[in-house]
Write a protein that holds these residues in place. Structure first.
Motif, PDB file in Angstrom:
ATOM      1  N   VAL A  34       5.773 -13.730  -0.613  1.00 48.76           N
ATOM      2  CA  VAL A  34       5.016 -13.487   0.620  1.00 48.76           C
ATOM      3  C   VAL A  34       4.512 -12.045   0.668  1.00 48.76           C
ATOM      4  N   ALA A  35       5.290 -11.102   0.146  1.00 51.30           N
ATOM      5  CA  ALA A  35       4.836  -9.707   0.105  1.00 51.30           C
ATOM      6  C   ALA A  35       3.573  -9.572  -0.737  1.00 51.30           C
ATOM      7  N   VAL A  36       3.516 -10.263  -1.865  1.00 49.80           N
ATOM      8  CA  VAL A  36       2.325 -10.231  -2.718  1.00 49.80           C
ATOM      9  C   VAL A  36       1.131 -10.833  -1.983  1.00 49.80           C
ATOM     10  N   LEU A  37       1.366 -11.920  -1.264  1.00 51.56           N
ATOM     11  CA  LEU A  37       0.295 -12.547  -0.487  1.00 51.56           C
ATOM     12  C   LEU A  37      -0.254 -11.590   0.563  1.00 51.56           C
ATOM     13  N   LEU A  38       0.631 -10.921   1.307  1.00 49.35           N
ATOM     14  CA  LEU A  38       0.199  -9.987   2.348  1.00 49.35           C
ATOM     15  C   LEU A  38      -0.528  -8.777   1.761  1.00 49.35           C
ATOM     16  N   ALA A  39      -0.102  -8.349   0.579  1.00 53.84           N
ATOM     17  CA  ALA A  39      -0.700  -7.170  -0.050  1.00 53.84           C
ATOM     18  C   ALA A  39      -1.966  -7.502  -0.827  1.00 53.84           C
ATOM     19  N   GLU A  40      -2.393  -8.769  -0.774  1.00 58.40           N
ATOM     20  CA  GLU A  40      -3.599  -9.233  -1.460  1.00 58.40           C
ATOM     21  C   GLU A  40      -3.521  -8.982  -2.965  1.00 58.40           C
ATOM     22  N   GLY A  41      -2.353  -9.233  -3.516  1.00 55.05           N
ATOM     23  CA  GLY A  41      -2.175  -9.139  -4.954  1.00 55.05           C
ATOM     24  C   GLY A  41      -2.183 -10.518  -5.589  1.00 55.05           C
ATOM     25  N   HIS A  42      -1.679 -10.578  -6.811  1.00 55.08           N
ATOM     26  CA  HIS A  42      -1.584 -11.839  -7.539  1.00 55.08           C
ATOM     27  C   HIS A  42      -0.187 -11.925  -8.149  1.00 55.08           C
ATOM     28  N   LEU A  43       0.294 -13.137  -8.340  1.00 59.31           N
ATOM     29  CA  LEU A  43       1.684 -13.352  -8.701  1.00 59.31           C
ATOM     30  C   LEU A  43       1.792 -14.105 -10.023  1.00 59.31           C
ATOM     31  N   LEU A  44       2.648 -13.595 -10.902  1.00 65.04           N
ATOM     32  CA  LEU A  44       2.953 -14.250 -12.170  1.00 65.04           C
ATOM     33  C   LEU A  44       4.393 -14.743 -12.123  1.00 65.04           C
ATOM     34  N   ILE A  45       4.585 -16.039 -12.347  1.00 58.65           N
ATOM     35  CA  ILE A  45       5.915 -16.636 -12.332  1.00 58.65           C
ATOM     36  C   ILE A  45       6.243 -17.063 -13.760  1.00 58.65           C
ATOM     37  N   GLU A  46       7.279 -16.468 -14.321  1.00 58.36           N
ATOM     38  CA  GLU A  46       7.569 -16.659 -15.738  1.00 58.36           C
ATOM     39  C   GLU A  46       9.001 -17.125 -15.930  1.00 58.36           C
ATOM     40  N   ALA A 165      -3.840  -5.981 -20.483  1.00 61.36           N
ATOM     41  CA  ALA A 165      -4.811  -5.807 -19.403  1.00 61.36           C
ATOM     42  C   ALA A 165      -4.706  -6.927 -18.382  1.00 61.36           C
ATOM     43  N   GLN A 166      -4.416  -8.139 -18.840  1.00 66.84           N
ATOM     44  CA  GLN A 166      -4.291  -9.269 -17.917  1.00 66.84           C
ATOM     45  C   GLN A 166      -2.993  -9.186 -17.124  1.00 66.84           C
ATOM     46  N   ARG A 167      -1.897  -8.817 -17.788  1.00 65.74           N
ATOM     47  CA  ARG A 167      -0.621  -8.710 -17.088  1.00 65.74           C
ATOM     48  C   ARG A 167      -0.676  -7.634 -16.015  1.00 65.74           C
ATOM     49  N   ASP A 168      -1.446  -6.582 -16.280  1.00 68.22           N
ATOM     50  CA  ASP A 168      -1.534  -5.477 -15.325  1.00 68.22           C
ATOM     51  C   ASP A 168      -2.266  -5.884 -14.051  1.00 68.22           C
ATOM     52  N   ARG A 169      -3.049  -6.963 -14.120  1.00 71.38           N
ATOM     53  CA  ARG A 169      -3.752  -7.443 -12.927  1.00 71.38           C
ATOM     54  C   ARG A 169      -2.811  -8.122 -11.941  1.00 71.38           C
ATOM     55  N   PHE A 170      -1.679  -8.591 -12.407  1.00 68.23           N
ATOM     56  CA  PHE A 170      -0.731  -9.248 -11.519  1.00 68.23           C
ATOM     57  C   PHE A 170       0.101  -8.200 -10.794  1.00 68.23           C
ATOM     58  N   MET A 171       0.135  -8.295  -9.489  1.00 68.82           N
ATOM     59  CA  MET A 171       0.898  -7.326  -8.709  1.00 68.82           C
ATOM     60  C   MET A 171       2.382  -7.417  -9.012  1.00 68.82           C
ATOM     61  N   ALA A 172       2.896  -8.631  -9.161  1.00 73.01           N
ATOM     62  CA  ALA A 172       4.328  -8.802  -9.379  1.00 73.01           C
ATOM     63  C   ALA A 172       4.581  -9.976 -10.311  1.00 73.01           C
ATOM     64  N   ARG A 173       5.708  -9.917 -10.969  1.00 74.45           N
ATOM     65  CA  ARG A 173       6.169 -11.033 -11.799  1.00 74.45           C
ATOM     66  C   ARG A 173       7.548 -11.458 -11.316  1.00 74.45           C
ATOM     67  N   LEU A 174       7.741 -12.757 -11.195  1.00 73.49           N
ATOM     68  CA  LEU A 174       9.021 -13.309 -10.788  1.00 73.49           C
ATOM     69  C   LEU A 174       9.592 -14.163 -11.910  1.00 73.49           C
ATOM     70  N   THR A 175      10.903 -14.103 -12.046  1.00 73.07           N
ATOM     71  CA  THR A 175      11.617 -15.006 -12.929  1.00 73.07           C
ATOM     72  C   THR A 175      12.463 -15.910 -12.057  1.00 73.07           C
ATOM     73  N   VAL A 176      12.183 -17.190 -12.082  1.00 79.26           N
ATOM     74  CA  VAL A 176      12.827 -18.123 -11.164  1.00 79.26           C
ATOM     75  C   VAL A 176      14.312 -18.250 -11.467  1.00 79.26           C
TER      76      VAL A 176
END
Length: 335
Positions: A34-46, A165-176
């Motif tokens: 939700v923090a990423v959503l509010l900050a208008e970023g993008h999320l990587l789930i790995e 360069a692509q990974r840097d575009r994601f604001m955050a990465r989560l590991t489930v």
């Protein structure tokens, strides 16, 4: 401002509860999402297959009343399959633009590392600039615009590692990660007869999220807190165990994410705790370990945790006091 923060607290509490009702037993996932959503970023789930990466992305998308697009990445996927294409109409002797799935508010990219680098790179302009250029014409993407991409570890067969360069575009990465035994047992009981996603209803709207994002941008960050962000990011560039540290984009995104965390807590100002909480998910995926660190079993997450522990935390009233009266500027519209 206070009324807006009250609305943010209420709305984000509902969104987090909706996500937790589907993906339970994984502490902190909903908060960062939700923090990423509010900050208008993008999320990587790995993570490895089957732990709920796509389920988490779908739960977020269904909790917001907005347009949702889903892309199943495969090796034969083309860039135009993402962004859209111009089609020639013989009846009108003109080209008609057919938008692709990126022209949605929430875009779920499932197994992004199964597509070729050429197709992966089609998302770069979309994620950074909120637009895509097709045949020389730029098309603006809607707000809110959030890419939630999932990927399996790069050593899995048939995958292409995301370029830096692509990974840097994601604001955050989560590991489930794997759930605890009790949480997994609850999952078996809950999904034995029905899919929780099928019963998930929107708890906020896309228009509200755009308004909340503008409020988040105006959250106050004192000078010492900004310097603390720079100290953490700068330490990654000097670390002996890293071949590549975090970029200036990482500094910007860490501060924006910290502002979102403060707003979710109902505060008009950022605390060092907000920065510390988000340091690992925002910074770790941007780092490249040295060969010695990799062979020694060191992880980027461990490096960030070490940096956070040894970096002095700003203290005193300047770092934690609320902003002076009149310090909030009207938030800018647009991306």
């Amino acid at each position: 401002m206070a009324r807006g923060l009250d609305e943010i607290v209420a709305a984000t509490t509902r969104v987090r509860a909706a996500i937790d009702s589907v993906v339970s037993g994984r502490t902190g996932l909903a908060e960062v999402t939700v923090a990423v959503l509010l900050a208008e970023g993008h999320l990587l789930i790995e993570d490895v297959p089957g732990v709920g990466k796509t389920t988490l992305a779908k739960a977020l998308a269904r909790s917001i009343d907005c347009r949702v697009g889903r892309i199943q990445f495969t090796p034969d996927l083309l860039p135009s399959d993402l962004t859209g294409v111009n089609i020639f109409r013989t009846a009108t002797h003109d080209f008609e633009f057919r938008p692709g799935p990126v022209f949605n508010n929430v875009v779920i990219g499932d197994e992004i590392n199964r597509a070729s680098p050429k197709t992966q790179s089609a998302l770069l302009e979309c994620m950074e600039e909120g637009q895509t250029t097709i045949d020389g014409t730029s098309h603006t993407l809607p707000r809110p615009f959030l890419v939630v991409a999932t990927q399996n570890p790069v050593e899995m067969e048939g995958t292409y590692p995301l370029p830096e360069a692509q990974r840097d575009r994601f604001m955050a990465r989560l590991t489930v990660g794997y759930p605890e035994n009790d949480a997994e047992l609850q999952m078996l009981d809950r999904q034995e007869t029905a899919d929780p996603l099928a019963h998930l209803s929107p708890v906020t709207t896309g228009d509200d999220m755009v308004r909340y994002a503008d409020i988040v941008r105006a959250v106050y960050a004192a000078g010492p807190v900004k310097q603390y962000v720079l100290d953490l990011v700068g330490a990654t560039r000097l670390h002996d165990g890293l071949r590549l540290g975090a970029s200036p984009r990482a500094s910007l995104q860490l501060l924006r994410a910290a502002k979102a965390s403060a707003a979710m807590a109902g505060r008009e100002h950022v605390l060092p705790d907000d920065v510390q909480t988000l340091a690992v998910p925002v910074l770790a995926h941007r780092l490249i370990l040295s060969t010695e660190s990799r062979l020694g079993g060191v992880t980027p997450e461990r490096v960030i945790e070490e940096i956070v522990q040894r970096t002095p935390v700003p203290g005193g009233r300047a770092a934690s006091a609320p902003p002076p009266a009149g310090s909030f500027a009207r938030p800018a519209r647009g991306r």
